[in-house]
Design an enzyme around this catalytic site. Sequence first.
Site, short mmCIF file in Angstrom:
data_model
loop_
_atom_site.label_atom_id
_atom_site.label_comp_id
_atom_site.label_asym_id
_atom_site.label_seq_id
_atom_site.Cartn_x
_atom_site.Cartn_y
_atom_site.Cartn_z
N ASP A 185 0.81 -1.15 -0.09
CA ASP A 185 0.00 -0.05 -0.02
C ASP A 185 0.76 1.21 0.12
OD1 ASP A 185 -2.32 1.41 0.08
OD2 ASP A 185 -2.82 1.16 2.35
N ASN B 210 1.27 3.41 -2.92
CA ASN B 210 1.79 3.70 -4.22
C ASN B 210 1.46 4.92 -4.74
OD1 ASN B 210 2.95 1.36 -4.33
ND2 ASN B 210 1.77 0.13 -5.57
N GLY B 211 -0.01 5.09 -4.59
CA GLY B 211 -0.53 6.37 -5.18
C GLY B 211 0.03 7.68 -4.12
N ASN C 144 -10.37 -3.12 -6.86
CA ASN C 144 -9.65 -2.12 -7.48
C ASN C 144 -10.21 -1.85 -8.76
OD1 ASN C 144 -6.31 -3.56 -5.96
ND2 ASN C 144 -7.68 -1.84 -5.26
N ARG D 139 -5.70 -1.57 8.24
CA ARG D 139 -6.91 -2.46 7.63
C ARG D 139 -6.47 -3.58 7.15
NH1 ARG D 139 -8.30 2.77 5.73
NH2 ARG D 139 -7.19 2.67 3.96
C1 FPP Z 1 -2.00 0.05 -3.46
O1 FPP Z 1 -1.48 1.14 -3.12
C2 FPP Z 1 -1.57 -0.74 -4.63
C3 FPP Z 1 -2.24 -1.61 -5.37
C4 FPP Z 1 -3.54 -1.54 -5.46
C5 FPP Z 1 -1.64 -2.09 -6.51
C6 FPP Z 1 -0.24 -2.80 -6.34
C7 FPP Z 1 0.30 -3.10 -7.70
C8 FPP Z 1 1.60 -3.03 -7.80
C9 FPP Z 1 2.84 -2.77 -6.56
C10 FPP Z 1 2.25 -3.22 -9.07
C11 FPP Z 1 2.15 -4.37 -9.80
C12 FPP Z 1 2.55 -5.59 -9.10
C13 FPP Z 1 3.10 -6.76 -9.57
C14 FPP Z 1 3.46 -7.93 -8.67
C15 FPP Z 1 3.60 -6.71 -10.79
P1 FPP Z 1 -2.51 2.59 -3.44
O2 FPP Z 1 -2.55 2.76 -4.83
O3 FPP Z 1 -4.00 2.05 -3.20
O4 FPP Z 1 -1.87 3.63 -3.02
P2 FPP Z 1 -2.34 4.96 -2.05
O5 FPP Z 1 -3.19 4.26 -0.90
O6 FPP Z 1 -1.42 5.58 -1.68
O7 FPP Z 1 -3.45 5.44 -3.06
#
Ligand code: FPP
Length: 245
Positions: free
Chosen positions: A25, A27-28, A73, A199
């Site tokens: 979690d 990334n965004g 998602n 969570r």
């Molecule tokens: C949650 O962060 C992350 C995801 C929903 C996607 C995870 C996917 C990857 C790491 C890339 C693909 C993976 C592989 C195995 C090739 P979020 O986007 O909800 O972050 P935020 O809470 O900060 O918005």
Amino acid sequence: MGLFSKRKTEEEIAVVPAHLGIIMDGNGRWAKKRGLPRQAGHVTGAKVFRTIAKHCEKRGIGTVTFYTFSTENWKRPAEEVNAIMNLLRQYLKESLEDFKNENIRTQFIGDRSVLAPDIQELMAEAEASTADKTGMVLNLAINYGGRAELAMAMRRIADEVKAGTLSSEEIDEACIAEHLYTAGQPEVDMILRPSGEYRLSNFLIWQCAYAEYVFDDVLWPDFTTKDLDRALAEYAGRHRRFGGV
Ligand code: FPP
């Protein structure tokens, strides 16, 4: 004997989790902080995933499950969903070479039937080509949701009862566990969630009945092998009672 028919005693618990679940979690938020599109966070997140997966094997973890794409998602903008699917494609194409020196068996949990046909093919290839690996099992949860998994297991059980191959008296915890995507795998010992969120988000809800939760404020794209070691040390220090005293 089924996996859920006997609770482990404390002595039986290895210090390293037999099954670790990781929620990738943040990334965004990582991308936003840098003025980048959310996809940029997933690109870096996918790199971190590869590093952390290898480090899990190095630490002797038996099974690790990464929450890659949930049943919820799909609600994200199409551009972001496509970016994650493309990262998955890229990983599946490169993993054979990238992971060739690792003794890692790749498996997928979730409903793959609605994914693009080429992704489904790549998934089948990744599973087949690593089927003889004897080390860590690497589960990628894709189009996965804990509630959807339980509904799927109930449908399978109902079909067996209808077909007369299972009686309703035989439906116990072990039977349910055997009908999940994770059949045959140990129940989850530890859940790791970085990014400051506390969570479970519909991840492995059945398998986590006795899991220890370790949270970290680091956003997933910044997560390092040192952070994983710190989380494992915290887990190792926990006193697990499994409902006992
Ligand atoms: C949650 O962060 C992350 C995801 C929903 C996607 C995870 C996917 C990857 C790491 C890339 C693909 C993976 C592989 C195995 C090739 P979020 O986007 O909800 O972050 P935020 O809470 O900060 O918005």
